[in-house]
Scaffold this motif. Structure first.
Motif, PDB file in Angstrom:
ATOM      1  N   TRP A 147       0.810  -1.212   0.000  1.00 36.96           N
ATOM      2  CA  TRP A 147       0.000   0.000   0.000  1.00 36.96           C
ATOM      3  C   TRP A 147       0.847   1.268   0.000  1.00 36.96           C
ATOM      4  O   TRP A 147       0.304   2.369  -0.070  1.00 36.96           O
ATOM      5  N   ARG A 148       2.156   1.135   0.040  1.00 32.99           N
ATOM      6  CA  ARG A 148       3.021   2.290   0.272  1.00 32.99           C
ATOM      7  C   ARG A 148       2.832   3.408  -0.734  1.00 32.99           C
ATOM      8  O   ARG A 148       2.859   4.587  -0.395  1.00 32.99           O
ATOM      9  N   HIS A 149       2.624   3.046  -1.993  1.00 33.21           N
ATOM     10  CA  HIS A 149       2.552   4.092  -3.020  1.00 33.21           C
ATOM     11  C   HIS A 149       1.212   4.106  -3.748  1.00 33.21           C
ATOM     12  O   HIS A 149       1.079   4.780  -4.782  1.00 33.21           O
ATOM     13  N   ILE A 150       0.227   3.393  -3.215  1.00 30.33           N
ATOM     14  CA  ILE A 150      -1.069   3.343  -3.896  1.00 30.33           C
ATOM     15  C   ILE A 150      -1.667   4.741  -4.053  1.00 30.33           C
ATOM     16  O   ILE A 150      -2.161   5.121  -5.122  1.00 30.33           O
ATOM     17  N   TRP A 151      -1.617   5.549  -2.988  1.00 29.49           N
ATOM     18  CA  TRP A 151      -2.259   6.860  -3.017  1.00 29.49           C
ATOM     19  C   TRP A 151      -1.659   7.788  -4.066  1.00 29.49           C
ATOM     20  O   TRP A 151      -2.325   8.721  -4.542  1.00 29.49           O
ATOM     21  N   THR A 152      -0.421   7.534  -4.461  1.00 28.00           N
ATOM     22  CA  THR A 152       0.237   8.405  -5.444  1.00 28.00           C
ATOM     23  C   THR A 152      -0.355   8.240  -6.845  1.00 28.00           C
ATOM     24  O   THR A 152      -0.002   8.990  -7.754  1.00 28.00           O
ATOM     25  N   HIS A 153      -1.232   7.272  -7.009  1.00 26.19           N
ATOM     26  CA  HIS A 153      -1.900   7.076  -8.304  1.00 26.19           C
ATOM     27  C   HIS A 153      -3.264   7.758  -8.357  1.00 26.19           C
ATOM     28  O   HIS A 153      -3.968   7.636  -9.370  1.00 26.19           O
ATOM     29  N   LEU A 154      -3.637   8.454  -7.279  1.00 27.23           N
ATOM     30  CA  LEU A 154      -4.915   9.166  -7.278  1.00 27.23           C
ATOM     31  C   LEU A 154      -4.944  10.231  -8.373  1.00 27.23           C
ATOM     32  O   LEU A 154      -3.950  10.930  -8.604  1.00 27.23           O
ATOM     33  N   SER A 155      -6.081  10.367  -9.012  1.00 26.18           N
ATOM     34  CA  SER A 155      -6.219  11.362 -10.087  1.00 26.18           C
ATOM     35  C   SER A 155      -7.143  12.515  -9.696  1.00 26.18           C
ATOM     36  O   SER A 155      -7.268  13.475 -10.455  1.00 26.18           O
ATOM     37  N   CYS A 156      -7.787  12.413  -8.517  1.00 26.45           N
ATOM     38  CA  CYS A 156      -8.695  13.464  -8.049  1.00 26.45           C
ATOM     39  C   CYS A 156      -8.252  13.920  -6.660  1.00 26.45           C
ATOM     40  O   CYS A 156      -8.191  13.103  -5.729  1.00 26.45           O
ATOM     41  N   ILE A 157      -7.939  15.205  -6.521  1.00 26.11           N
ATOM     42  CA  ILE A 157      -7.452  15.752  -5.249  1.00 26.11           C
ATOM     43  C   ILE A 157      -8.349  16.900  -4.804  1.00 26.11           C
ATOM     44  O   ILE A 157      -8.579  17.857  -5.553  1.00 26.11           O
ATOM     45  N   TYR A 158      -8.848  16.800  -3.551  1.00 26.75           N
ATOM     46  CA  TYR A 158      -9.675  17.847  -2.952  1.00 26.75           C
ATOM     47  C   TYR A 158      -8.966  18.340  -1.701  1.00 26.75           C
ATOM     48  O   TYR A 158      -8.757  17.575  -0.759  1.00 26.75           O
ATOM     49  N   LEU A 159      -8.592  19.618  -1.677  1.00 27.03           N
ATOM     50  CA  LEU A 159      -7.777  20.146  -0.592  1.00 27.03           C
ATOM     51  C   LEU A 159      -8.405  21.380   0.032  1.00 27.03           C
ATOM     52  O   LEU A 159      -8.868  22.286  -0.659  1.00 27.03           O
ATOM     53  N   SER A 160      -8.403  21.389   1.357  1.00 28.90           N
ATOM     54  CA  SER A 160      -8.806  22.561   2.126  1.00 28.90           C
ATOM     55  C   SER A 160      -7.757  22.762   3.211  1.00 28.90           C
ATOM     56  O   SER A 160      -7.311  21.798   3.834  1.00 28.90           O
ATOM     57  N   GLU A 161      -7.371  24.009   3.448  1.00 28.69           N
ATOM     58  CA  GLU A 161      -6.311  24.248   4.422  1.00 28.69           C
ATOM     59  C   GLU A 161      -6.770  24.046   5.859  1.00 28.69           C
ATOM     60  O   GLU A 161      -5.994  24.143   6.792  1.00 28.69           O
ATOM     61  N   TYR A 162      -8.073  23.762   6.047  1.00 22.61           N
ATOM     62  CA  TYR A 162      -8.517  23.439   7.399  1.00 22.61           C
ATOM     63  C   TYR A 162      -7.928  22.106   7.860  1.00 22.61           C
ATOM     64  O   TYR A 162      -7.958  21.766   9.028  1.00 22.61           O
ATOM     65  N   GLN A 163      -7.397  21.340   6.912  1.00 26.09           N
ATOM     66  CA  GLN A 163      -6.684  20.120   7.255  1.00 26.09           C
ATOM     67  C   GLN A 163      -5.465  20.040   6.357  1.00 26.09           C
ATOM     68  O   GLN A 163      -5.583  20.091   5.137  1.00 26.09           O
ATOM     69  N   ASP A 164      -4.294  19.924   6.971  1.00 28.90           N
ATOM     70  CA  ASP A 164      -3.060  19.870   6.198  1.00 28.90           C
ATOM     71  C   ASP A 164      -3.080  18.649   5.278  1.00 28.90           C
ATOM     72  O   ASP A 164      -3.477  17.558   5.682  1.00 28.90           O
ATOM     73  N   PRO A 165      -2.667  18.794   4.014  1.00 29.44           N
ATOM     74  CA  PRO A 165      -2.722  17.675   3.073  1.00 29.44           C
ATOM     75  C   PRO A 165      -1.849  16.497   3.468  1.00 29.44           C
ATOM     76  O   PRO A 165      -2.089  15.377   3.035  1.00 29.44           O
ATOM     77  N   LEU A 166      -0.836  16.734   4.296  1.00 28.85           N
ATOM     78  CA  LEU A 166       0.049  15.641   4.693  1.00 28.85           C
ATOM     79  C   LEU A 166      -0.225  15.173   6.117  1.00 28.85           C
ATOM     80  O   LEU A 166       0.604  14.486   6.709  1.00 28.85           O
ATOM     81  N   GLY A 167      -1.394  15.569   6.654  1.00 27.98           N
ATOM     82  CA  GLY A 167      -1.839  14.940   7.887  1.00 27.98           C
ATOM     83  C   GLY A 167      -1.818  15.787   9.135  1.00 27.98           C
ATOM     84  O   GLY A 167      -2.467  15.445  10.111  1.00 27.98           O
ATOM     85  N   ARG A 185       2.009  10.097  -9.273  1.00 30.27           N
ATOM     86  CA  ARG A 185       2.745   9.451 -10.363  1.00 30.27           C
ATOM     87  C   ARG A 185       2.050   9.567 -11.709  1.00 30.27           C
ATOM     88  O   ARG A 185       2.696   9.437 -12.749  1.00 30.27           O
ATOM     89  N   GLY A 186       0.739   9.750 -11.695  1.00 32.61           N
ATOM     90  CA  GLY A 186       0.019   9.808 -12.958  1.00 32.61           C
ATOM     91  C   GLY A 186      -0.556  11.179 -13.213  1.00 32.61           C
ATOM     92  O   GLY A 186      -0.372  12.114 -12.424  1.00 32.61           O
ATOM     93  N   PRO A 187      -1.279  11.339 -14.319  1.00 30.47           N
ATOM     94  CA  PRO A 187      -1.928  12.620 -14.609  1.00 30.47           C
ATOM     95  C   PRO A 187      -3.030  12.915 -13.596  1.00 30.47           C
ATOM     96  O   PRO A 187      -3.599  12.007 -13.000  1.00 30.47           O
ATOM     97  N   LEU A 188      -3.325  14.181 -13.392  1.00 33.12           N
ATOM     98  CA  LEU A 188      -4.331  14.628 -12.433  1.00 33.12           C
ATOM     99  C   LEU A 188      -5.530  15.131 -13.216  1.00 33.12           C
ATOM    100  O   LEU A 188      -5.409  16.029 -14.039  1.00 33.12           O
TER     101      LEU A 188
END
Length: 438
Positions: free
Chosen positions: A39-59, A83-86
């Protein structure tokens, strides 16, 4: 190995794992790296990212000492790890940004990733002027609270289908270029936006446009859609506009340009610029089936009432009508309003083709059940809509006023034998039925 010990999730195909991760917040998706080596790099293949600064993207949770630029830099590192296109990127920021270099770097990175189809940039504070990169495959663009410049040599978002701009600063030249080069645009929304403190002033033919909404700010009669043969849904709202002769002429051109729409939303103040003497009585919107308008009862007067009647006459095939009432706080005006509305509304009216033949559903929404402000309007539709089947009264509070409201309503004369009245609490979803013909 016992059945309970079998790790079935780890053996799922990659696309199913990514579908699972896409349902999580990005910080939780990143944390799945600790589950197992697979599972180490599975998340790096995500193509949809939703970000709000109310929660830091790295945890790390946001705190008051977090530096905005530091947060943007962490977003940059996260996107760099993909790793892939977004295909989808959504960013909400509520911090002031004094330095646009980090934001520019992030947008350039998104451009390099390629494949971006949906871009949402929402800023609570204007981050200052920044150039919007030329994303070749972009289909949906949503911009809120920013000042956008198009880059030199911009050739248009050829694939763009949906454009939403709210509280935006953009020059008339850039807006003209953006619309002119978006030949596949089907949905356009421009709300509370302006051209660097000046009115937007563009004139366009949008051959594929199906949905149009925009706010009229000040003297903005130069903004118009010349031709839009596919337009089906339209909405127009006023913000501090001067009801002058120029606005009147502009509004008539506007309504003529949307004569083929089937669904229309109006701020009721749009019609306050009309004088009944100047209204063209042969004007019709023949395809319109649904109308919604916002009614500020604090500013209601005879002119607005006449415009309302004119509007109903211009829609001969209207089937559904929805009215959104703003709450009455001026009770002296409310008393005067009751007298006016009883004089004007609670009587039989002729000449309404839609009320006589096609209107079957009316919805009246209000914040609090208010007999003073809305009962006359309800009685108007019960009395004049011959084919009415459903009258829905929505409210958020005031359930304790229900008995007096119903008692007053049962005095109303009802023309349709099939009319059914429903009270709907918009907060609790509780429904109360009232049969008017018992």
């Amino acid at each position: 190995m016992a059945e309970a010990e079998v790790d079935r999730i780890s053996f799922l195909p990659l696309d199913i794992k990514l579908a699972i991760l896409s349902c999580l917040e990005i910080k939780d998706a990143v944390r799945t790296s600790a589950l197992a080596r697979s599972w180490r790099h599975i998340w790096t293949h995500l193509s949809c990212i939703y970000l709000s600064e109310y929660q830091d993207p790295l945890g790390s949770p946001r705190n008051d000492h977090t530096v905005p630029s530091s947060w943007i830099q962490r977003v940059h590192r996260l996107v760099s790890s993909l790793r892939g296109p977004l295909s989808v990127f959504h960013l909400f920021s509520s911090w002031p940004h004094d330095d646009q270099s980090d934001l520019k770097s992030l947008l350039d990175l998104l451009l390099q990733k390629g494949g971006l189809e949906t871009l949402n940039l929402l800023f609570y504070y204007d981050p200052g002027k920044f150039h919007l990169p030329w994303f070749h495959s972009l289909k949906v663009l949503v911009l809120y609270g920013c000042h956008v410049l198009l880059p030199t040599g911009f050739r248009g978002f050829r694939c763009l289908e949906t454009l939403e701009m709210c509280n935006l600063q953009i020059s008339n030249d850039d807006l003209d270029l953006l619309l002119r080069t978006s030949s596949n645009l089907t949905s356009l929304m421009i709300l509370d936006s302006q051209a660097s403190g000046n009115p937007l002033s563009v004139n366009h033919s949008l051959p594929l446009l199906r949905h149009l909404e925009f706010t009229i700010i000040g003297f903005v009669w130069n903004f118009s859609v010349v031709s839009s043969p596919c337009l089906e849904h339209a909405g127009f709202y006023f913000r501090h506009a001067d009801y002058s002769s120029q606005i009147l002429a502009w509004m008539m051109r506007l309504l003529s340009s949307v004569a083929m729409v089937s669904s229309l939303k109006l701020d009721f103040d749009v019609l306050k610029c009309f004088s009944v003497v100047t209204l063209p009585f042969n004007f019709t919107i023949p395809r319109l089936r649904f109308l919604m308008f916002y009614l500020n009862v604090n500013t209601l007067d005879r002119r607005a009432y006449d415009a309302f009647l004119w509007l109903l006459r211009s829609m001969p095939f209207l089937e559904e009508l929805e009215v959104e009432f703003e709450r009455v706080d001026d009770y002296d005006h409310a008393d005067r309003l009751v007298i006016l509305m009883k004089e004007l509304l609670v009587e039989k009216h002729d000449g309404f083709t839609c009320l006589a033949r096609t209107v079957t559903s009316v919805t009246i929404n209000m914040g609090k059940l208010d007999v003073i402000a809305s009962i006359a309007w309800i009685q108007f539709f019960l009395l004049n809509a011959k084919g009415l089947k459903l009258l829905k009264i929505g409210y958020f509070d005031g359930g304790d006023l229900m008995p007096s409201f119903i008692e007053e309503l049962q005095k109303a004369e009802v023309t349709s034998s099939d009319a059914k009245v429903i009270f709907f609490n918009r907060y609790t979803c509780q429904i109360t039925n009232l049969c008017m013909n018992e």
